[in-house]
Scaffold this active site. Sequence first.
Site, PDB file in Angstrom:
ATOM      1  N   GLU A   7     -59.213  46.460 -62.373  1.00 46.63           N
ATOM      2  CA  GLU A   7     -58.016  46.766 -61.962  1.00 46.63           C
ATOM      3  C   GLU A   7     -57.375  45.781 -60.773  1.00 46.63           C
ATOM      4  OE1 GLU A   7     -56.143  50.082 -58.899  1.00 46.63           O
ATOM      5  OE2 GLU A   7     -57.845  50.585 -60.180  1.00 46.63           O
ATOM      6  N   GLU A   9     -49.638  47.620 -52.442  1.00 45.75           N
ATOM      7  CA  GLU A   9     -49.915  49.000 -52.074  1.00 45.75           C
ATOM      8  C   GLU A   9     -50.086  49.325 -50.469  1.00 45.75           C
ATOM      9  OE1 GLU A   9     -53.569  51.944 -53.896  1.00 45.75           O
ATOM     10  OE2 GLU A   9     -53.940  49.841 -53.420  1.00 45.75           O
TER      11      GLU A   9
END
Length: 399
Positions: A133, A138
């Site tokens: 990932e 974020e």
Amino acid sequence: MKTFLSTLTLVSLSQLALGANYTLLKDHSGNGFFDDWAFFGNYDNLTNGDVTYVNQSQSTNLAFINSAGHAIVKVDNTSFVPYNEKRNSVRIGSKDYYALGSVWVFDIAHLPYGCSVWPGVWSSAFKWPDQGEIDIIEGINKMTANQMALHTFAGCNAATGTNAINQPSIANCNDTQGSGCTVAEKQSNSYGESFASAGGGVWATQFDESGIFIWFWTRASVPASITTATNSIDISSWGNPSAAFPSSSCNIPQFFGPQQLIVDITLCGDWAGIPSLFGPSCAPSGNQSDPSLCYITDVINNGTSDYATAYFEFNSIRTYGVNSSVLVSFDGKPESSSNSSTGSSSGSGSSSGSGSGSSNSSGSNGSSQGSGAKINLMVTPSGLYAGMAVATFLSWLVL
């Protein structure tokens, strides 16, 4: 001598990563922005957030094109949510997967931010955690800077001493024993209110056998090679990346498979909802160790004011590749020519990673904190079951 050779390796890998032209594969912009995305259509069972991700038929007021022609992805900020229920939000995943040899460019005018808000622009392989990932954007709550990360299984590490603008705060990418290898952005205007005030900005990610490299530019600094790009893009003038994960310390083809692009906004959950992270800046009063503090304070009741800034505004998402075969299905097989591109593509052959990785977000304001697994086996539950059935049948044939 070892140190000297390692330094030379990092330099050579960086030069290799920067010296390529890429052909346009997908142009997600304008009225067709959502055409090649799938809506998750399920509650957040990935990070335990207090949201229900709507399906496309329910997304009219949460995923749409505004009057400027930009794509809006947002949290419901108009409904009254009773106690014990979740607030509606959106998670979309690209219908395409991208193999090694691809570049993804995200031109964004506004990022979701605010108390309890946890947005992400990231990628994940079909098989999680075995194929990795990549977290590109974020943040949570009132963070003022973006955080980038890789999540894998044991054996992948973030290199220090690279030419990247920011160095890793956590080097171990093994998500099963922590929160992945994280890099905090130190450039200004990369998140929150300051990002919006600056007119947004651009992120670019290079997914390459030589490494994974992430760039960020605030609006005033976006390179001309991005703003003028049409059917191809030249990344040689981009300069040092914000974060660099060279293959010298993480064998990219071993730890990363073809990646699906994902955009989502959850609330509270395994990172934003941690009382010690939510309470100090977001809780007006009360027991700041209460695990339901975030949910009670923000999610339920009237969310109009709480979530007025909880939205993405995308100018575009454009993807590029060394050739059209970089655009693949979830199992790494090249797509048919009829589905491979909305731009012009040329060339043949592909480079596709395989191996392992995992997902788990981390820290705020430089501190690292596990956020819970963002498992991405398939965009939709029905797709997951279909994929599992196919895998079972294929394994039976092999046996």
